[in-house]
Design a protein around this motif. Structure first.
Motif, PDB file in Angstrom:
ATOM      1  N   GLU A 136       0.914  -0.986   0.145  1.00 27.95           N
ATOM      2  CA  GLU A 136      -0.062   0.051  -0.175  1.00 27.95           C
ATOM      3  C   GLU A 136       0.859   1.124   0.109  1.00 27.95           C
ATOM      4  OE1 GLU A 136      -3.771   1.908   2.501  1.00 27.95           O
ATOM      5  OE2 GLU A 136      -2.791  -0.008   3.212  1.00 27.95           O
ATOM      6  N   GLN A 137       1.748   1.213   0.719  1.00 25.60           N
ATOM      7  CA  GLN A 137       2.800   2.350   0.859  1.00 25.60           C
ATOM      8  C   GLN A 137       3.524   2.712  -0.400  1.00 25.60           C
ATOM      9  OE1 GLN A 137       4.956   1.189   4.294  1.00 25.60           O
ATOM     10  NE2 GLN A 137       3.537   2.413   5.766  1.00 25.60           N
ATOM     11  N   LEU A 138       3.843   1.742  -1.289  1.00 26.16           N
ATOM     12  CA  LEU A 138       4.317   1.727  -2.704  1.00 26.16           C
ATOM     13  C   LEU A 138       3.375   2.490  -3.739  1.00 26.16           C
ATOM     14  CD1 LEU A 138       5.671  -1.766  -3.077  1.00 26.16           C
ATOM     15  CD2 LEU A 138       7.087   0.253  -2.972  1.00 26.16           C
ATOM     16  N   LEU A 139       2.250   2.872  -3.325  1.00 31.54           N
ATOM     17  CA  LEU A 139       1.309   3.745  -4.271  1.00 31.54           C
ATOM     18  C   LEU A 139       1.647   5.089  -3.992  1.00 31.54           C
ATOM     19  CD1 LEU A 139      -1.743   1.280  -4.023  1.00 31.54           C
ATOM     20  CD2 LEU A 139       0.147   1.298  -5.711  1.00 31.54           C
ATOM     21  N   GLY A 140       1.328   5.817  -4.978  1.00 29.72           N
ATOM     22  CA  GLY A 140       1.203   7.321  -4.835  1.00 29.72           C
ATOM     23  C   GLY A 140       2.614   7.968  -4.423  1.00 29.72           C
ATOM     24  N   THR A 141       2.500   9.121  -3.875  1.00 29.30           N
ATOM     25  CA  THR A 141       3.687   9.979  -3.248  1.00 29.30           C
ATOM     26  C   THR A 141       4.290   9.140  -2.135  1.00 29.30           C
ATOM     27  OG1 THR A 141       4.136  12.013  -1.972  1.00 29.30           O
ATOM     28  CG2 THR A 141       1.820  10.734  -1.537  1.00 29.30           C
TER      29      THR A 141
END
Length: 264
Positions: A136-141
């Motif tokens: 989840e933390q790999l997504l976006g900013t």
């Protein structure tokens, strides 16, 4: 504890009522410290004292924000306090790592000072290991924020308007029990401890952090300070760019360019 210096004048008192305290965590890539350097240098903040503690490795060096030969010979130590009353801003810059097992005593002393100096809120600039992000933390900013419950009531709506992404909690036991979530900030130093202690003590604190790796972390520092500026508007601009920040003279030494003659 805070020890004022003479040249701070009236601003050197221990009363920073209504001020925002900005400080870095000693974390991966020193990103928070570099971003704090940019704030102090750009706003030309006045040193009003230092934070006396036995929790940090002792160090001394010449003025990291020297602008001329006259002030290049001033000495700086491991934890110093800068103030800008016009913006109700006080900055604690930390320049050395923590001594083993001294995280908690430092946090307790710091939060006691926050209470006694009557600071309105604390903003902690931090970083976390990019390679330890979950899916989840790999997504976006790569930028994240955290707010204590007391500060959430005041500025939570603004963070939503800015489309900021809150730091995700991760599975406490990945692959075994994915339903139990915990706050995990690998490489963040005192970040998690200081944040959880602020939550329990009713202190208004925001954590702004960036996922990064060790190396040339100057771009990460610019990204983090621009992130901070979106919220606090320390430097007025329509578009956040690196050119609006003044690079301190000490950055010439980041990659081993030799010691300045003034140090001797």
């Amino acid at each position: 504890m805070f020890v004022p210096c003479d040249r701070g004048g009236g601003s050197a008192s221990s009363d920073f009522k209504g001020f925002t305290l900005l400080m870095p965590a000693v974390s991966v890539g020193n990103v928070g410290q570099l971003a704090t350097d940019l704030v102090i240098s750009t706003l030309n903040m006045t040193k009003v004292g230092y934070f006396y503690t036995d929790c940090l490795v002792p160090m001394v060096g010449n003025n990291p924000y020297a602008t001329a030969e006259e002030n290049s010979m001033e000495l700086s130590i491991n934890a110093e306090v800068y103030s800008l009353p016009s913006k109700k801003l006080v900055v604690l810059q930390i320049r050395s790592p923590f001594i083993k097992n001294k995280y908690r005593p430092f946090c307790e002393t710091l939060l006691s000072w926050v209470k006694s100096s009557k600071c309105a809120r604390v903003v902690l600039l931090s970083s976390s290991h990019a390679y330890q992000r979950d899916d989840e933390q790999l997504l976006g900013t790569p930028l994240r924020y955290l707010l204590t419950p007391d500060l959430e009531k005041a500025v939570g709506g603004l963070m939503q308007e800015l489309n900021w992404k809150e730091m995700e909690k991760v599975a406490a036991y990945p692959g075994i029990n994915d339903t139990e979530k915990v706050l995990h900030i690998p490489g963040g130093g005192i970040t998690k401890l200081l944040f959880t202690e602020s939550c329990s003590r009713g202190i208004q604190m925001a954590v702004l952090l960036k996922f990064c790796s060790e190396g040339d972390n100057i771009p990460d520092a610019f990204a983090l300070v621009n992130y901070l500026n979106e919220w606090l508007q320390l430097v007025k601009s329509e578009v956040n760019t690196s050119s609006q920040w003044k690079i301190p003279s000490s950055w010439r030494l980041l990659f081993g360019n030799g010691l300045p003659p003034a140090l001797f």
